[in-house]
Design an enzyme around this catalytic site. Sequence first.
Site, PDB file in Angstrom:
ATOM      1  N   GLU A 287       0.837  -1.215   0.000  1.00  0.00           N
ATOM      2  CA  GLU A 287       0.000   0.000   0.000  1.00  0.00           C
ATOM      3  C   GLU A 287       0.861   1.250   0.000  1.00  0.00           C
ATOM      4  O   GLU A 287       0.849   2.030   0.948  1.00  0.00           O
ATOM      5  CB  GLU A 287      -0.886  -0.004   1.256  1.00  0.00           C
ATOM      6  CG  GLU A 287      -1.732  -1.246   1.431  1.00  0.00           C
ATOM      7  CD  GLU A 287      -2.137  -1.491   2.882  1.00  0.00           C
ATOM      8  OE1 GLU A 287      -1.721  -0.713   3.769  1.00  0.00           O
ATOM      9  OE2 GLU A 287      -2.860  -2.465   3.135  1.00  0.00           O
ATOM     10  N   GLY A 289       2.000   4.980  -0.778  1.00  0.00           N
ATOM     11  CA  GLY A 289       1.422   6.262  -1.170  1.00  0.00           C
ATOM     12  C   GLY A 289       2.536   7.200  -1.579  1.00  0.00           C
ATOM     13  O   GLY A 289       2.786   7.457  -2.755  1.00  0.00           O
ATOM     14  N   TYR A 330       4.701  18.383  10.389  1.00  0.00           N
ATOM     15  CA  TYR A 330       5.677  17.310  10.649  1.00  0.00           C
ATOM     16  C   TYR A 330       7.119  17.816  10.659  1.00  0.00           C
ATOM     17  O   TYR A 330       8.040  16.998  10.566  1.00  0.00           O
ATOM     18  CB  TYR A 330       5.631  16.249   9.547  1.00  0.00           C
ATOM     19  CG  TYR A 330       4.306  15.655   9.163  1.00  0.00           C
ATOM     20  CD1 TYR A 330       3.667  14.730   9.977  1.00  0.00           C
ATOM     21  CD2 TYR A 330       3.723  15.969   7.938  1.00  0.00           C
ATOM     22  CE1 TYR A 330       2.471  14.143   9.573  1.00  0.00           C
ATOM     23  CE2 TYR A 330       2.529  15.380   7.534  1.00  0.00           C
ATOM     24  CZ  TYR A 330       1.910  14.478   8.353  1.00  0.00           C
ATOM     25  OH  TYR A 330       0.741  13.888   7.951  1.00  0.00           O
ATOM     26  N   CYS A 356      -1.699  34.134   8.993  1.00  0.00           N
ATOM     27  CA  CYS A 356      -1.435  34.705  10.319  1.00  0.00           C
ATOM     28  C   CYS A 356      -1.155  33.613  11.337  1.00  0.00           C
ATOM     29  O   CYS A 356      -1.952  33.376  12.263  1.00  0.00           O
ATOM     30  CB  CYS A 356      -2.644  35.534  10.754  1.00  0.00           C
ATOM     31  SG  CYS A 356      -3.168  36.640   9.447  1.00  0.00           S
TER      32      CYS A 356
END
Length: 432
Positions: A287, A289, A330, A356
């Site tokens: 799987e 990505g 992250y 902001c």
Amino acid sequence: MHSIRYVGKELSCEGVTIASLVQQHGTPLYVYSQATLEDHFDKLDNALAPLDHLICYAMKANSNQAVMRVLANAGSGFDTVSEGELRRVIAAGGDPAKCVFAGVGKTEAEIEFALKAGIYCFNCESEPELQRINQVAARLKKIAPVAVRVNPNVDAGTHAKITTGTYENKFGIAFEQVEGVYARAAKLKNLRLRGIQTHIGSQLTSVKPFEAAVNKLLPLVTKLKAKYKFEFFSIGGGLGIIYKDALASGDPAWWQTPAAKDILTPATYAAHLVPLLQPLNLRILIEPGRFIVGNAGVLVTRVEHVKKTGKKNFVIVDAAMNDLIRPAFYDSYHEIVPVTKKGGATVSSDVVGPICESGDYFCKDRPLPKVGEGDYLALLSAGAYGSVMGSNYNSRALAAEVLVHGAKSAAVRTRQKIADIWADERLADWLK
Ligand SMILES: *Cc1c(COP(=O)(O)O)cnc(C)c1O
């Protein structure tokens, strides 16, 4: 390897200059290379060729329908996590029979939709979920294919927000409990125990944690396979990509340099995992990505102002954390390069958006070529977890997206119209 590189002074995606795309579509602009998507998919597909295998692209990384269509045409299935994603697969021309449905919180409505669509398997994360799937299947007089997601308690050694395979995480069922869970699930009449799944985290740059997880699970999988006639073992996604040397890695010659020696390639991944998996004689699902789409995309932005504060050189651009949240979320590194090459000395710069929030930055104190208003910059490795995490914060429209194929390009998402941002809002009666 990706197809984003300088041709002369102009940063190009395949046969198209980024500057020409900016002229046509404006900024902020995501640009994706079809050749890169296909190359990454094919490299994995070929590396796994000795196994009966199915690649289920984790579409949460980038679910633009054009991106998905490219991968569906290449033979990919999809790893989905919501009804919305499954509906997107169908809209993009993908095959639900090649889809798995993951996630810890599937609703009854989602389960019903997925069952009716005929997905390949539900990847389940708890016993209440298995019971719920069984109930929905019974009501619809169907048999639901299920797999249990095993948490192998292996530390992937990646960023805390993207590690999933230890007992500190909400994901999966603890290794020690899996046999009992399958034994109880086997009593549920409307379930078919089709396989078993694991996923330990994202942006793994070494094959070691994958190897450790598979090695730990092999005896269990072998035992459960015999007991329940499993068809597949899904080893999840998580293959890391190059962020630091992103631009350089678009050059085949770079792959011969010492810097490239430690990169986790599909060949290395397969060399370690295929011999372990082959004796199982199961269909292997993966799987991925980020690996497929991460370095297939860039985010292009315009320099609006340069603001010097004595201490800092702020390059204020028209893209922001609502377009690409990874640095804020992250602490991610994205290489930033000018769309038209610049000579001269570099300046230590902070590239920041107009939102902001102090978190609205793309890099801090990074040596960058001297740029000024009207120059364009490209943030590399922005294809995965970029546009999909876009938001309308500060009432900013979602960015446009372009797909490049050789010398051709097409808008695969037009820039959101500003009035559409609040199109679903209503005034309460008493305010009218
Ligand atoms: C996010 C996720 C993936 C994809 O992770 P990448 O790091 O992008 O390859 C695969 N499987 C599951 C279950 C996930 O949650």
